[in-house]
Design a protein around this motif. Sequence first.
Motif, PDB file in Angstrom:
ATOM      1  N   THR A 159      -6.358   5.035   0.480  1.00  0.00           N
ATOM      2  CA  THR A 159      -5.304   5.996   0.132  1.00  0.00           C
ATOM      3  C   THR A 159      -5.754   6.913  -0.998  1.00  0.00           C
ATOM      4  N   GLN A 160      -6.520   6.380  -1.954  1.00  0.00           N
ATOM      5  CA  GLN A 160      -6.941   7.185  -3.094  1.00  0.00           C
ATOM      6  C   GLN A 160      -8.033   8.179  -2.734  1.00  0.00           C
ATOM      7  N   HIS A 161      -9.031   7.750  -1.968  1.00  0.00           N
ATOM      8  CA  HIS A 161     -10.212   8.599  -1.776  1.00  0.00           C
ATOM      9  C   HIS A 161     -10.212   9.376  -0.471  1.00  0.00           C
ATOM     10  N   LEU A 162      -9.477   8.905   0.548  1.00  0.00           N
ATOM     11  CA  LEU A 162      -9.411   9.635   1.815  1.00  0.00           C
ATOM     12  C   LEU A 162      -7.998  10.099   2.142  1.00  0.00           C
ATOM     13  N   PRO A 198       0.844  -1.191   0.000  1.00  0.00           N
ATOM     14  CA  PRO A 198       0.000   0.000   0.000  1.00  0.00           C
ATOM     15  C   PRO A 198       0.883   1.246   0.000  1.00  0.00           C
ATOM     16  N   ALA A 199       0.558   2.209  -0.824  1.00  0.00           N
ATOM     17  CA  ALA A 199       1.412   3.372  -1.014  1.00  0.00           C
ATOM     18  C   ALA A 199       0.590   4.645  -1.007  1.00  0.00           C
ATOM     19  N   PRO A 240      -4.893  12.264  -4.122  1.00  0.00           N
ATOM     20  CA  PRO A 240      -6.113  11.677  -3.568  1.00  0.00           C
ATOM     21  C   PRO A 240      -7.339  12.547  -3.818  1.00  0.00           C
ATOM     22  N   THR A 241      -8.492  11.899  -3.863  1.00  0.00           N
ATOM     23  CA  THR A 241      -9.754  12.612  -4.050  1.00  0.00           C
ATOM     24  C   THR A 241      -9.963  13.647  -2.955  1.00  0.00           C
ATOM     25  N   PHE A 244      -2.440   2.777   8.717  1.00  0.00           N
ATOM     26  CA  PHE A 244      -2.612   4.015   7.957  1.00  0.00           C
ATOM     27  C   PHE A 244      -2.864   5.191   8.896  1.00  0.00           C
ATOM     28  N   ARG A 245      -2.263   6.342   8.564  1.00  0.00           N
ATOM     29  CA  ARG A 245      -2.530   7.560   9.316  1.00  0.00           C
ATOM     30  C   ARG A 245      -3.143   8.618   8.408  1.00  0.00           C
TER      31      ARG A 245
END
Length: 356
Positions: free
Chosen positions: A185-188, A8-9, A14-15, A208-209
């Motif tokens: 990661t993409q949307h938030l 995960p990167a 991001p949205t 995740f942070r």
Amino acid sequence: MQLLTAQPARHPSPTTKATSLAHLIFERPDLKQAERFLVDFGLSVASRTDEVLYMRGTSGAPYCYRVHRGDKPRFVGLGFTVGDRVDLEKLAALPGAGSIERVEDPGGGERVFLRDPAGFAVEVLHGQTLVAELPHREPLQLNSTGELRRVNGTQRPPAKPPEVIRLGHSVLEVANYQTTSAWYTQHLGLIPSDVQVLPDGSPAVTFFRLDLGDTPADHHTLALAQSFMPLYSHSAYEVVDADAIGMGQRVLREQGWKHAWGIGRHILGSQIFDYWEDPWADKHEHYCDGDMFTADRPTGVHVVSREAMSQWGPPMPTSFTKPRLTPAAIGMLIRNLRRSPDLTLRKLVTLARLFA
């Protein structure tokens, strides 16, 4: 260490970038029983009706825990906040998203309903009104070698449930691990702080942070773990110090609740922790002294094992990660072995051996 599976990167664009973990959502057949545990755990009632219970900490968040009356106990999902209404508009334009709607829950504001790839509900809120903070005791003054901060005084923390300050994080298990990680990661805009990997280098857990730039954020707000089905693992609530955790253990034992694991200190995140089960065997964690990272902290990679879960304290019980193999769960295991590119029988056997 050679990494065989894409980790995960951070998403380059991001949205949106979530600003907080606002609340968790559960369904329970008995709201009074749910309230009794949560009050003993250290939360306070923010509002209640015959069908919905809202619980809060001492922070200004209007609530952090929402319980709907339901026929069966289940974890429904979680809520995040964003900093601008434009963020809601961007999220509402995603495939499958709901429209922007007014919120009738405490704090009001507006929200968009989403569903992550694992099937969990995700509410994203903007414009929620904060409430007055509740009083809580200050951290105890500790004497240490070379620094006496308490002279001619004593330590007498009150024998009552610890005052939960706020909701800190939630840990979820998923079958489609890479897709779900990429969605957050993409949307938030979540950032992977640390990844735990299996012996072959494939990821097993990611912490995740929030991306708050130069403002320090909790080491993890959400953690995702590889599993054979979507499951709630636990949620964590900050208290003021280690004595609050110890007093919480005393009170919860005296009230007859079931202990799950602790007291100890985690390695990744560094929190001092203690875990308890609610009436439906869902785990809830008291913690203090967690790591805080700014956005420029790089992602760490570590080998996963039972020993990697704590620096000190009792070993993690084998029951802590052992799923309940109901007929429905077995059916989902078979389906997800066929469907999920992240899930193999070999991986499940490896995980079972690591945590046996």
